[in-house]
Design a protein around this motif. Structure first.
Motif, PDB file in Angstrom:
ATOM      1  N   ILE A 241       0.858  -1.181   0.000  1.00 52.69           N
ATOM      2  CA  ILE A 241       0.000   0.000   0.000  1.00 52.69           C
ATOM      3  C   ILE A 241       0.893   1.230   0.000  1.00 52.69           C
ATOM      4  CG2 ILE A 241      -1.706   1.325   1.304  1.00 52.69           C
ATOM      5  CD1 ILE A 241      -2.717  -1.356   2.451  1.00 52.69           C
ATOM      6  N   PHE A 242       0.717   2.066  -1.004  1.00 47.99           N
ATOM      7  CA  PHE A 242       1.456   3.321  -1.097  1.00 47.99           C
ATOM      8  C   PHE A 242       0.547   4.438  -0.600  1.00 47.99           C
ATOM      9  CE2 PHE A 242       3.378   0.459  -4.139  1.00 47.99           C
ATOM     10  CZ  PHE A 242       4.749   0.643  -3.920  1.00 47.99           C
ATOM     11  N   VAL A 243       1.017   5.145   0.419  1.00 44.26           N
ATOM     12  CA  VAL A 243       0.212   6.182   1.057  1.00 44.26           C
ATOM     13  C   VAL A 243       0.617   7.546   0.490  1.00 44.26           C
ATOM     14  CG1 VAL A 243      -0.456   7.252   3.247  1.00 44.26           C
ATOM     15  CG2 VAL A 243       0.068   4.780   3.146  1.00 44.26           C
ATOM     16  N   THR A 432      -2.405  -4.668 -10.814  1.00 42.50           N
ATOM     17  CA  THR A 432      -3.629  -4.008 -10.371  1.00 42.50           C
ATOM     18  C   THR A 432      -3.305  -2.916  -9.350  1.00 42.50           C
ATOM     19  OG1 THR A 432      -4.040  -5.575  -8.563  1.00 42.50           O
ATOM     20  CG2 THR A 432      -4.999  -6.090 -10.708  1.00 42.50           C
ATOM     21  N   ALA A 433      -4.138  -1.887  -9.323  1.00 43.88           N
ATOM     22  CA  ALA A 433      -4.001  -0.802  -8.348  1.00 43.88           C
ATOM     23  C   ALA A 433      -5.391  -0.345  -7.941  1.00 43.88           C
ATOM     24  CB  ALA A 433      -3.208   0.363  -8.942  1.00 43.88           C
ATOM     25  N   LEU A 434      -5.632  -0.277  -6.640  1.00 49.18           N
ATOM     26  CA  LEU A 434      -6.948   0.083  -6.107  1.00 49.18           C
ATOM     27  C   LEU A 434      -6.784   1.130  -5.015  1.00 49.18           C
ATOM     28  CD1 LEU A 434     -10.061  -0.484  -5.800  1.00 49.18           C
ATOM     29  CD2 LEU A 434      -9.422  -2.162  -4.047  1.00 49.18           C
ATOM     30  N   ILE A 435      -7.489   2.256  -5.146  1.00 48.43           N
ATOM     31  CA  ILE A 435      -7.547   3.243  -4.072  1.00 48.43           C
ATOM     32  C   ILE A 435      -8.508   2.706  -3.024  1.00 48.43           C
ATOM     33  CG2 ILE A 435      -8.105   5.607  -3.434  1.00 48.43           C
ATOM     34  CD1 ILE A 435      -7.502   6.419  -6.326  1.00 48.43           C
ATOM     35  N   LEU A 436      -8.013   2.490  -1.809  1.00 44.81           N
ATOM     36  CA  LEU A 436      -8.807   1.845  -0.766  1.00 44.81           C
ATOM     37  C   LEU A 436      -9.794   2.819  -0.134  1.00 44.81           C
ATOM     38  CD1 LEU A 436      -5.904  -0.162   0.910  1.00 44.81           C
ATOM     39  CD2 LEU A 436      -7.804  -1.122  -0.420  1.00 44.81           C
ATOM     40  N   PRO A 437     -10.863   2.286   0.481  1.00 45.20           N
ATOM     41  CA  PRO A 437     -11.831   3.160   1.155  1.00 45.20           C
ATOM     42  C   PRO A 437     -11.164   4.001   2.235  1.00 45.20           C
ATOM     43  CG  PRO A 437     -12.725   0.945   0.905  1.00 45.20           C
ATOM     44  CD  PRO A 437     -11.283   0.867   0.514  1.00 45.20           C
ATOM     45  N   ALA A 438     -11.600   5.244   2.343  1.00 46.01           N
ATOM     46  CA  ALA A 438     -11.088   6.159   3.367  1.00 46.01           C
ATOM     47  C   ALA A 438     -12.182   7.153   3.721  1.00 46.01           C
ATOM     48  CB  ALA A 438      -9.845   6.898   2.865  1.00 46.01           C
ATOM     49  N   ARG A 439     -12.126   7.664   4.929  1.00 45.67           N
ATOM     50  CA  ARG A 439     -13.119   8.643   5.366  1.00 45.67           C
ATOM     51  C   ARG A 439     -12.995   9.931   4.549  1.00 45.67           C
ATOM     52  NH1 ARG A 439     -12.375   8.125  11.973  1.00 45.67           N
ATOM     53  NH2 ARG A 439     -12.448   5.835  12.044  1.00 45.67           N
ATOM     54  N   THR A 440     -14.096  10.652   4.495  1.00 47.71           N
ATOM     55  CA  THR A 440     -14.115  11.912   3.744  1.00 47.71           C
ATOM     56  C   THR A 440     -13.063  12.878   4.253  1.00 47.71           C
ATOM     57  OG1 THR A 440     -16.482  11.640   3.326  1.00 47.71           O
ATOM     58  CG2 THR A 440     -15.569  13.843   3.040  1.00 47.71           C
ATOM     59  N   ASP A 441     -12.848  12.890   5.575  1.00 47.27           N
ATOM     60  CA  ASP A 441     -11.881  13.828   6.155  1.00 47.27           C
ATOM     61  C   ASP A 441     -10.484  13.236   6.282  1.00 47.27           C
ATOM     62  OD1 ASP A 441     -12.327  11.976   8.139  1.00 47.27           O
ATOM     63  OD2 ASP A 441     -12.872  13.436   9.706  1.00 47.27           O
ATOM     64  N   SER A 442     -10.233  12.106   5.662  1.00 51.23           N
ATOM     65  CA  SER A 442      -8.911  11.485   5.764  1.00 51.23           C
ATOM     66  C   SER A 442      -7.855  12.379   5.122  1.00 51.23           C
ATOM     67  CB  SER A 442      -8.916  10.116   5.074  1.00 51.23           C
ATOM     68  OG  SER A 442      -7.596   9.578   5.058  1.00 51.23           O
ATOM     69  N   GLU A 446      -4.785   5.838   0.107  1.00 54.74           N
ATOM     70  CA  GLU A 446      -3.997   4.612   0.143  1.00 54.74           C
ATOM     71  C   GLU A 446      -4.211   3.852  -1.161  1.00 54.74           C
ATOM     72  OE1 GLU A 446      -3.893   3.462   4.858  1.00 54.74           O
ATOM     73  OE2 GLU A 446      -5.669   2.877   3.721  1.00 54.74           O
ATOM     74  N   LEU A 447      -3.125   3.599  -1.872  1.00 53.85           N
ATOM     75  CA  LEU A 447      -3.180   2.884  -3.142  1.00 53.85           C
ATOM     76  C   LEU A 447      -2.598   1.494  -2.961  1.00 53.85           C
ATOM     77  CD1 LEU A 447      -3.891   3.190  -6.198  1.00 53.85           C
ATOM     78  CD2 LEU A 447      -1.457   3.740  -6.551  1.00 53.85           C
ATOM     79  N   PHE A 448      -3.460   0.480  -3.105  1.00 53.94           N
ATOM     80  CA  PHE A 448      -3.063  -0.920  -2.953  1.00 53.94           C
ATOM     81  C   PHE A 448      -2.631  -1.457  -4.311  1.00 53.94           C
ATOM     82  CE2 PHE A 448      -4.944  -5.427  -2.196  1.00 53.94           C
ATOM     83  CZ  PHE A 448      -3.675  -5.946  -1.999  1.00 53.94           C
TER      84      PHE A 448
END
Length: 474
Positions: A241-243, A432-442, A446-448
């Motif tokens: 995961i690349f942040v 594959t690359a997926l942007i993971l769920p995150a809160r609106t105010d995050s 996070e890119l998996f």
């Protein structure tokens, strides 16, 4: 209405979109802190919430059944439940939740054989559930695994399921779309009939170049695997995961806007997609030679998954619970991508190319794919036109807005929202690359990313990539 030995149930065919979706389970794991003394209370509460959800949203408790021609039907019954169980880790040891949290909930924790539940829908007398839920307790934590069959659920529908499930844990049911039927308008039915008379399935597929016909019935919408090269099972793969912090992404977006002289700031999605497309393709093409018997393509492809709910047939999707995503392919010369890795000007020029391919998904685009899918003699013939072993291909998607802001009420869990949501798999993917769920105010995204071990090593050593990355997890 049909009767079986043990129950009476209603049966309906899946919608065209659902009929043509991958027959696999998607799984997400919600990570919560939890008081170990209240594990039993937590499990009972989750089970009761699922029982209420099954009664109020029977489609979620449905069962999928296929006939010999590959068509799938949805069966609903008042006796159906949403299967739930408390599970243990495969080696019998418990994770330490605080350590997982400190490590950023690394992806390897969620890539295990038990997450690889088969979603194949057979034509025998057995059927499989639309959804199921597992609870695994860690020391000081709860890992809530939610399995949803892709034959009825895409990312947008995943969000709906999480919202309705969480509402039941709060004992506050909410009214959200819950029907999988997709009604064709009279105009669309006339168009379908005309095309049925004028054309055939092969010609319709040719008009949708991101699709292909599979000879082995391995679909629906599975990649076309070439009969050459190194098999997927023999490719050593991994994931990280690349942040990306929002302020760095903002700098990237402003840089793209300045170079392109744009009036509007480009989206974080298209900017990050272009950045990942360039650097991941550079890493893959340098070390991955798995299709050595074929000539490498000089054109690289970025496969974006586009939710068309707001782009087409809005009148037909008001209460639609099901698949509504289509691939949109960005094609770029491979040499241009490699150059973009070291040239900010060339990187900036990639972003509007990505945006343009996504913007092409309008009602005409969606209708053309609907026509093709509706004319498949067997949905399992429909494939997507690439092999994941192709080093010049990247599948990119986002689930950022799917479920992280949902509020839960579970005994022993001191928070309303999960600390993290992770995508779970039975094994690593490739390209594959997926942007993971995150809160609106995050403050971050996070890119998996899943790649071959060799390509991942190169990517992590790529200074042009890592200058934008705040942290690597895994």
């Amino acid at each position: 209405m049909l009767a079986s030995d043990d129950c009476t149930y209603y049966q309906e065919p899946l919608s065209v979109w659902n009929q043509s979706a991958p027959r696999v389970y998607i799984c997400v794991v919600l990570c919560f802190p939890c008081d170990d003394r209240l594990r039993g209370d937590a499990a009972r509460h989750i089970k009761q919430a699922l029982e209420r959800l099954a009664r109020e949203r029977p489609v979620f408790a449905g069962r999928l059944h296929a006939n010999s021609s590959g068509r799938v039907t949805l069966r609903r019954s008042s006796l159906h439940d949403i299967p739930f169980q408390v599970v243990s880790s495969e080696d019998g040891t418990e994770h330490d939740y605080e350590r997982l949290k400190e490590a950023g909930f690394p992806p390897a924790t969620f890539v295990r054989s038990r997450f690889g539940i088969s979603g194949t829908v057979g034509s025998n007398c057995e059927s499989i559930p639309v959804s199921k839920v597992h609870a695994e307790f860690a020391r000081g934590g709860l890992l809530l695994s939610i399995y949803l069959h892709h034959g009825l659920v895409d990312g947008g529908s995943l969000r709906i399921f999480l919202e309705t499930f969480a509402a039941q844990t709060r004992d506050i049911p909410i009214d959200l779309p819950s029907e999988q039927a997709f009604s064709l308008t009279p105009r669309l039915r006339r168009t379908t009939a005309r095309i049925r008379n004028e054309s055939n399935f092969e010609k319709l597929v040719a008009k949708c170049p991101e699709y292909t016909i599979l000879n082995d019935l391995s679909g629906p919408t599975q990649p076309r695997i070439l009969n050459i090269g190194k098999s997927m099972s023999n490719i050593e793969r991994t994931g990280k995961i690349f942040v990306f912090r929002n302020e760095r992404l903002q700098q990237l977006r402003e840089q793209v806007q300045r170079i392109n002289g744009s009036v509007n700031l480009p989206s974080a999605y298209t900017s990050l997609a272009a950045l990942a497309f360039a650097h991941i393709t550079k890493a893959r093409t340098k070390v991955e030679k798995y299709l050595s018997e074929s000539e490498p393509s000089q054109t690289a492809m970025l496969w974006n998954s586009v939710n068309w709910r707001t782009r087409a047939f809005q009148h037909a999707t008001g209460n639609y619970f099901g698949n509504a995503a289509l691939p949109a392919v960005t094609r770029v010369p491979k040499s241009q991508l490699v150059a973009a890795c070291s040239d900010d000007y060339k990187l900036a020029k990639l972003v509007p190319v990505v945006k343009s391919s996504i913007d092409a998904v309008d009602e005409a685009y969606v209708q053309r794919r609907l026509m093709m899918l509706s004319h498949a003699p067997d949905p399992r013939l429909v494939g997507v036109n690439y092999d994941p072993r192709m080093a010049e291909v990247l599948a990119f998607n986002t689930w950022r807005h799917f479920g992280a802001d949902v509020e839960w009420n579970i005994p022993g869990v001191p928070v309303a929202k999960p600390d993290a949501i992770r995508r779970a798999h039975g094994g690593w993917n490739l390209g594959t690359a997926l942007i993971l769920p995150a809160r609106t105010d995050s403050p971050k995204q996070e890119l998996f990313v899943s790649l071959s071990v060799d390509a991942m090593e190169l990517l992590c050593e790529d200074k042009g990539w890592m200058r934008w990355v705040d942290r690597v997890i895994g």
